[in-house]
Design a protein around this motif. Structure first.
Motif: not given
Length: 433
Positions: A17-44
């Motif tokens: 239902t999405q253009t490739p640009e829309m799909l990648i923008a959605t995934m990338a935004a979610r990845a950026r949010a996930a990266a922020a969560q990883l930054s506070t996760a412990s190595d353990a």
């Protein structure tokens, strides 16, 4: 567009239902949010995620192998070469080895937070450089489905979110491996969006990924010359390039004959489809056992393309063209040339190498040291097979690829290569005069 609260699976279900640009923008935004969560996760917690992901790979091996069988059938029907089919193939041993690679990443020393250097300025300010994640990494790769697990493991342990775009020839295998990896990551309480797989094989999605500079911090291409060329031409995001593996093994006149024969055959024939395979063998004219090396390659069912001197050694040798010296065969084919000493070998390598991996075989330490210093490649070897050009063999665990560039990271790129640094300044009230 899919809502930010949607689950990753819903992206897969709705990608049409999405253009490739829309799909990648959605995934990338979610990845950026996930990266922020990883930054506070412990190595353990990240280690736990990798342990769980490795076990999921083992538990789901039958499904992964079945998915791979579908890819293999399609690839064979489409005329993929035997060497490329070997890259694509997964059996129980390879799946277990992939899981072991993920487990190994969990055992590596955590680079995050390590202090690269520290100094105190005359005014009393303390400055230090500390390793931190890059952020969001996009990885575009072909053929090898194990890259899905390797890249996911390395990026996660280094605190990065990753968007994976595998080749269409491995789409079923990649999906099965990705599913297992995400299962382990989520079970450890980390965001599933930390490791995303582009759900479409539309080439336009690659273009969209290359232009997503707002969200993506680094693109890593792993594949053939045409893929890397496209990435370098179109990317608006920094690229960690992995170019051809036009690798050389030079047999010096002072080489041990038995060692030279063993290493040359191994360097070419152990696995012909990997980037560390030797593609050109240079033999010093003073090495008396050159016929034995050529014969051993031919007897191992390797096509030998040689210059006139090599053709004179065995009637089965075919004439090498100018193009052969600049070709990464990724197959049971090798170009062989007789050279007049180390200087000519160095000149040939300088003219034709891809700066990946080059080796000298010799018992002369002085010549070896000169070769090691003179050859401008990411990996330079003495008395070793070029097939060792691998992050695991270097003790780095799984690798994201072999970088042939000169900036940021070079050679096998593993955990440390997926980090950057920031400056920390600790003062006691200093104001600049």
């Amino acid at each position: 567009m899919i809502s930010p609260g949607a689950k990753y699976g819903e992206i897969v279900m709705n990608d049409l239902t999405q253009t490739p640009e829309m799909l990648i923008a959605t995934m990338a935004a979610r990845a950026r949010a996930a990266a922020a969560q990883l930054s506070t996760a412990s190595d353990a917690q990240k280690i736990d995620a990798l342990r769980r992901a490795a076990q999921a790979l083992r538990d789901q091996a039958p499904q992964i192998i079945a998915a791979n069988a579908r890819d293999m059938e399609n690839a064979a029907a489409n005329g993929l070469s035997p060497a490329m089919l070997d890259r694509l193939k997964l059996d129980e041993d390879r799946v277990l080895a992939t899981a072991a690679g993920v487990d190994q990443v969990a055992t590596l020393v955590n680079p995050l937070g390590s202090v690269i250097d520290r100094l105190v300025r005359p005014n009393g300010m303390e400055l230090s450089r500390v390793r931190v994640p890059l952020g969001v990494i996009g990885i575009i790769y072909e053929s090898r489905p194990n890259v899905t697990a390797d890249a996911a493991a390395l990026c996660l342990r280094a605190g990065n979110a990753v968007i994976l775009r595998g080749g269409s020839e491995a789409k079923e295998s990649n999906r099965a491996i990705h599913s297992a990896m995400v299962e382990g990551i989520a079970a450890a309480g980390l965001p599933a969006d930390a490791v995303q797989l582009v759900p479409t094989t539309d080439r336009a999605a690659v273009g969209a990924l290359l232009k997503a500079a707002e969200f993506i911090d680094l693109i890593v291409p792993r594949g053939g010359k045409s893929l890397v060329a496209r990435v370098q031409e179109e990317a608006r995001v920094p690229v960690l390039a992995h170019l051809d593996g036009i690798n050389h093994s030079y047999v010096d006149g002072a080489a041990d004959p038995d060692m030279a024969l063993k290493l040359v055959v191994n360097a070419k024939m152990r696995r012909t489809g990997i980037c560390g395979a030797t593609e050109t063998v240079l033999i010093d004219k003073g090495f008396a056992q050159a016929p034995a090396i050529v014969k051993a390659l031919l007897d191992a069912k390797c096509e030998v393309r040689g210059d006139e001197a090599v053709q004179a050694l065995d009637s089965r040798v075919v004439a090498a063209s100018d193009e052969d010296w600049d070709t990464e065969y990724l197959d049971a084919i090798v170009s062989v040339r007789i050279v007049d000493g180390l200087d000519e070998a160095l000149a040939h390598i300088a003219a034709h190498a891809s700066h990946h991996t080059d080796a000298i075989i010799t018992e002369n330490a002085e010549k070896a040291e000169r070769f090691l210093n003179a050859v401008d490649s990411a990996i330079v070897m003495w008395n070793a097979s070029t097939q060792f050009a691998d992050g695991g063999e270097f003790g780095l665990g799984a690798e994201i690829g072999i970088s042939t560039g000169r900036l940021h990271a070079r050679g096998p790129v593993a955990l440390e290569g997926l980090t950057t640094y920031k400056w920390l300044v600790r003062g006691t009230g200093q104001a600049r005069p």
